[in-house]
Motif scaffolding. Structure first.
Motif, PDB file in Angstrom:
ATOM      1  N   ARG A  67       3.422  14.624  76.747  1.00 16.65           N
ATOM      2  CA  ARG A  67       2.774  12.958  76.141  1.00 16.65           C
ATOM      3  C   ARG A  67       2.897  12.423  75.173  1.00 16.65           C
ATOM      4  O   ARG A  67       2.393  11.433  75.136  1.00 16.65           O
ATOM      5  N   ARG A  68       3.845  13.329  74.003  1.00 15.06           N
ATOM      6  CA  ARG A  68       4.149  11.585  73.330  1.00 15.06           C
ATOM      7  C   ARG A  68       4.874  10.862  74.535  1.00 15.06           C
ATOM      8  O   ARG A  68       5.218   9.799  73.996  1.00 15.06           O
ATOM      9  N   GLN A 142       7.310  18.228  92.319  1.00 12.32           N
ATOM     10  CA  GLN A 142       5.716  17.848  91.910  1.00 12.32           C
ATOM     11  C   GLN A 142       5.745  16.684  92.142  1.00 12.32           C
ATOM     12  O   GLN A 142       6.528  15.671  91.843  1.00 12.32           O
ATOM     13  N   ALA A 143       4.241  16.389  93.072  1.00 11.09           N
ATOM     14  CA  ALA A 143       4.642  14.582  93.046  1.00 11.09           C
ATOM     15  C   ALA A 143       2.718  14.031  93.013  1.00 11.09           C
ATOM     16  O   ALA A 143       2.226  15.004  93.486  1.00 11.09           O
ATOM     17  N   GLY A 195     -10.274  12.948  84.350  1.00 12.69           N
ATOM     18  CA  GLY A 195      -9.430  13.295  85.111  1.00 12.69           C
ATOM     19  C   GLY A 195      -7.928  13.218  84.872  1.00 12.69           C
ATOM     20  O   GLY A 195      -7.820  12.435  84.461  1.00 12.69           O
ATOM     21  N   THR A 196      -6.984  14.153  84.641  1.00 16.16           N
ATOM     22  CA  THR A 196      -6.160  14.011  84.875  1.00 16.16           C
ATOM     23  C   THR A 196      -4.797  15.131  85.634  1.00 16.16           C
ATOM     24  O   THR A 196      -5.510  15.895  85.201  1.00 16.16           O
ATOM     25  N   SER A 197      -4.105  14.487  85.890  1.00 12.01           N
ATOM     26  CA  SER A 197      -3.437  15.401  86.721  1.00 12.01           C
ATOM     27  C   SER A 197      -1.675  15.254  86.064  1.00 12.01           C
ATOM     28  O   SER A 197      -0.900  14.558  85.401  1.00 12.01           O
ATOM     29  N   ALA A 198      -1.431  16.775  85.674  1.00 11.98           N
ATOM     30  CA  ALA A 198      -0.190  16.538  85.253  1.00 11.98           C
ATOM     31  C   ALA A 198       0.939  18.013  85.145  1.00 11.98           C
ATOM     32  O   ALA A 198       0.234  18.801  85.586  1.00 11.98           O
ATOM     33  N   THR A 199       2.239  17.686  84.738  1.00 13.15           N
ATOM     34  CA  THR A 199       2.727  18.251  84.899  1.00 13.15           C
ATOM     35  C   THR A 199       4.565  18.572  84.244  1.00 13.15           C
ATOM     36  O   THR A 199       5.061  17.760  84.094  1.00 13.15           O
ATOM     37  N   MET A 225       2.326  11.991  85.108  1.00 13.30           N
ATOM     38  CA  MET A 225       0.878  12.399  85.115  1.00 13.30           C
ATOM     39  C   MET A 225       0.608  11.719  85.629  1.00 13.30           C
ATOM     40  O   MET A 225       1.249  10.415  85.437  1.00 13.30           O
ATOM     41  N   ILE A 226      -0.721  11.886  85.909  1.00 16.25           N
ATOM     42  CA  ILE A 226      -1.872  10.409  86.437  1.00 16.25           C
ATOM     43  C   ILE A 226      -3.314  10.314  85.466  1.00 16.25           C
ATOM     44  O   ILE A 226      -3.537  11.711  85.647  1.00 16.25           O
TER      45      ILE A 226
END
Length: 258
Positions: A67-68, A142-143, A195-199, A225-226
């Motif tokens: 996240r940073r 992951q996409a 919403g957030t999508s992240a890996t 992340m989107i």
């Protein structure tokens, strides 16, 4: 130079802490199972809980670093112009120019405009977000994909929008019982709010490849992340600052603009 030293320290700490958690956690988990089998249930559960907490703490460190890194992404600059009311909306040409003018190579998304049967359509599309990684026994990818279509009606200064979001994941692993592989793809249409999508992934140096707005990058860790709000907030701020409104403008509708 100080930034490179800081990243080197982070990498060393990440590698050492991962090894420590793996070794200590495995020992605690094995000790917990043996203690339970030896009728020392309380001790066994305590050891397993401590091992689980150590793994969770290590995972939180990975997420925090990811996240940073994403916080350094560019933000759209909303044009500094006088705010117009709904009774005096700006012409559609000015609105489209303001929206497209926010484009920047550093943004994780891009804004385009085109003619539509009902007026004009603005498309906000997130740039490619994909990550591939490999370890000794596991390979994965992951996409994420996201775009938003905003229809502009010049005759009424009204807009409507819809979002499209997709996720693709592939995993392959080798173990004592053989190789296992699976994949899935989902695509949704509608509206989202917050919403957030992240890996987040870690591996040995050179085992993680991320393809993002700045192109491909290979490292020892990666994140994709989107976060649609990063694109939606500036777009709808421009629309509202220019006096444009949705067909039904109320609190619930505005929640989907974030």
């Amino acid at each position: 130079m100080s930034g490179q030293q800081g990243r080197s320290r982070d990498q060393r700490f990440a590698v050492i802490s991962r090894r420590v958690v793996f070794v200590v956690g495995s020992a605690l988990l094995a000790g917990g199972v043996l203690a339970i089998l030896d009728d020392q249930v309380v001790l066994g559960i305590a050891l397993i809980v401590v091992a689980s907490l150590a793994v969770a703490w290590r995972g939180l460190l990975t997420v925090r670093r990811g996240r940073r890194a994403l916080a350094d992404r560019d933000r759209a600059q909303v044009p500094d112009r006088p705010v117009r009311g709904a009774d005096d909306p700006a012409p559609v040409e000015d609105v489209v120019a303001a929206l497209v003018g926010m484009n920047s190579d550093g943004l994780p998304y891009e804004i385009d405009a085109s003619q539509s049967p009902d007026g004009l359509r603005v498309e906000v599309r997130w740039k490619h977000e994909e990550m591939r990684w490999r370890t000794l026994f596991v390979r994965g990818s992951q996409a994420y994909a996201w775009r938003m279509e905003v229809g502009l009606d010049p005759s009424s200064a009204r807009y409507r929008f819809v979002e499209h979001s997709g996720t693709a994941a592939v995993r392959a692993a080798a173990g004592p019982l053989g190789a296992v592989a699976y994949g899935n793809w989902t695509w949704k249409k509608g509206k989202t709010s917050g919403g957030t999508s992240a890996t987040f992934v870690e591996g040995a140096d050179g085992q993680v490849t991320v393809t993002g707005p700045d192109g491909p990058r290979t490292s020892w860790e990666g994140v994709v992340m989107i976060k649609p709000a990063d694109a939606k907030v500036p777009v709808f701020t421009v629309l509202r600052n220019n006096g444009w409104r949705p067909r039904l403008d109320w609190f619930g509708a505005r929640m989907f603009e974030k």
